[in-house]
Design an enzyme around this catalytic site. Structure first.
Site, PDB file in Angstrom:
ATOM      1  NE  ARG A 119       3.127  -0.783  -6.913  1.00  0.00           N
ATOM      2  CZ  ARG A 119       2.274   0.225  -6.736  1.00  0.00           C
ATOM      3  NH1 ARG A 119       2.440   1.364  -7.412  1.00  0.00           N
ATOM      4  NH2 ARG A 119       1.239   0.105  -5.910  1.00  0.00           N
ATOM      5  N   GLY A 140       5.314  -5.538   0.640  1.00  0.00           N
ATOM      6  CA  GLY A 140       4.040  -5.306   1.304  1.00  0.00           C
ATOM      7  C   GLY A 140       2.936  -4.992   0.316  1.00  0.00           C
ATOM      8  CG  HIS A 200       3.529   0.743  -3.014  1.00  0.00           C
ATOM      9  ND1 HIS A 200       4.496   0.732  -3.991  1.00  0.00           N
ATOM     10  CD2 HIS A 200       2.821   1.899  -3.196  1.00  0.00           C
ATOM     11  CE1 HIS A 200       4.396   1.830  -4.720  1.00  0.00           C
ATOM     12  NE2 HIS A 200       3.381   2.562  -4.265  1.00  0.00           N
ATOM     13  CB  CYS A 201       5.686  -5.033  -3.081  1.00  0.00           C
ATOM     14  SG  CYS A 201       7.031  -4.030  -2.434  1.00  0.00           S
ATOM     15  CG  MET A 202       1.957  -8.256  -2.254  1.00  0.00           C
ATOM     16  SD  MET A 202       1.076  -9.294  -1.066  1.00  0.00           S
ATOM     17  CE  MET A 202       0.414  -8.058   0.062  1.00  0.00           C
TER      18      MET A 202
END
Length: 420
Positions: free
Chosen positions: A169, A405, A407-409
């Protein structure tokens, strides 16, 4: 898929946070995470070492479920391997990675010669996973290598590992029809954006993409910008967290660039505390449906909100201090909604703090009302389901050790707009 849907899926651009996700970039755990040790994990921004095999299994399951939901998933190692088969791309990237400042003046020739012998796939693994002093075969060793081996921590590498590539992200943000190439806050992550510039420069699927702002070959000083703080939510609105990792200097430059191009009409800035637990806006706030957000109130209730809009006077935008108006109310108004439905982090004060730390509010949507979250955040997931959000769980015991999580990945490459 109709011909119109196919055309949409191929046009790079992200037009919302919850519209149907068509294409996404991920990075699987691998060599970089095998390089993590108790000695270097802090320097490489991880809280602990990983059980890599389990992380790979859980990430593969996540990717598999995304694909079952109709999302085209591309993987960073694969894209790098594809461009490392191109002589001009290989030369461009090695010219920038194998330098006196990076590997030491006495090891430039040996390191470059060894890397030139590798297959595209092997080279891609080292570009992400790092090149240790012990990786050089005997044929490529020199007296300078002994000096290099006396270094400690991540510096024992000729190319340091980049384990935070797991969190795709942050390095680039697609904001409507263009992207940013982000100068990241910590030096341990700077080379991640260089890899992405190589992909956007040489990969046939990405060449010609419009870059709104950013270049990893420039020194940006205090202007740091990370994708976890940035959300193109639709209606020409972009949310930006002014956080530990994303600075005022960068936010204002990006806003000005978006306004000049007509790509956005309103940037909503969340002034956040500078905390590792809330390093990005998406660690405490994400969308789960058109009008549903999940957030951690202990942080979000203290956010000071500003609005930036195009203006006629220098520097090209006006700043409005939203005062005591809650962030969620400013966002709702910007989207033309009467209000946003809020799902708070679940549990009492102790449980909610733990769940936020474990990325309980870091949901990624694949379509309106369908999100992926970590399985361990049972209380928050239950509240999302009560709000009529479908929750698909990811095993997060290993993947979350760098504080990120779902969203970050994920770095969305193609996401459809939504109607408000």
């Amino acid at each position: 898929m109709t011909s119109n849907e196919s055309a949409v899926s191929q046009a790079l651009g992200v037009h919302s946070e919850v519209g149907r996700l068509r294409k996404v970039l991920v990075c699987s755990p691998g060599l970089a995470h095998r390089r993590l040790t108790p000695t270097n994990s802090d320097e490489l921004l991880f809280d602990d070492v990983m059980w890599v095999e389990n992380a790979q299994r859980d990430h593969a399951a996540f990717v598999g479920e995304l694909r079952r939901r109709g999302v085209e998933v591309v993987e960073l190692h694969d894209l790098l391997a594809q461009i490392m088969a191109l002589p001009e791309a290989r030369a461009w990237l090695l010219d920038r990675k194998i330098t006196a400042n990076q590997v030491g003046i006495g090891l430039i020739d040996a390191a470059r010669a060894y890397l030139e012998t590798l297959s595209p796939r092997e080279l891609a693994e080292y570009l992400v996973g790092g090149l240790a002093t012990s990786d050089l075969p005997e044929d490529f060793r020199s007296p300078h290598l002994a000096l290099a081996r006396e270094s400690t921590g991540a510096r024992e590498y000729l190319m340091p590992p980049l384990p935070n590539t797991l969190y795709t992200r942050d390095t680039t943000c697609w904001l409507y029809g263009g992207l940013t190439l982000n100068p990241l806050y910590w030096s341990a992550r700077h080379d991640e954006t260089l890899l992405m510039k190589a992909i956007y420069t040489f990969h046939p699927d990405f060449k010609g993409s419009k870059v709104w702002w950013g270049d990893p070959e420039r020194d940006w000083g205090q202007a740091t910008f990370e994708g976890g703080d940035i959300m193109p939510v639709g209606n020409g609105v972009v949310l930006m967290g002014m956080s530990e990792r994303t600075s005022r200097q960068a936010i204002t430059q990006v806003a000005a660039a978006l306004f000049r191009s007509g790509a956005a009409e309103h940037v909503v800035v969340a002034g956040m505390p500078k905390l590792r637990s809330a390093m990005h806006l998406d660690t405490v706030f994400t969308f789960a449906d058109r009008d549903v957000v999940t957030l951690y109130p202990r942080i979000m209730d203290a956010v000071h909100t500003f609005s930036l809009r195009p203006g006629d006077r220098a520097p090209g935008f006006d700043v409005v201090d939203e005062g005591s108006t809650p962030f969620v109310d400013v966002v709702a108004k910007a989207l033309g909604l009467p209000k946003l439905r809020v799902v708070e982090t679940g549990g009492d004060a102790y449980a909610s703090e733990r769940q936020q730390w474990d990325s309980g509010n870091n949901a990624v949507a694949v379509e309106p009302g369908v999100v992926f979250t970590y399985d361990r955040n049972t209380l928050t997931n239950a509240l999302l389901r009560e709000a009529r959000v479908e929750v698909v769980t990811i095993v997060g015991a290993e993947l979350g050790r760098g504080r990120g999580g779902g969203h970050c990945m994920t770095c969305p490459l193609v996401r459809e707009p939504v109607d408000f």
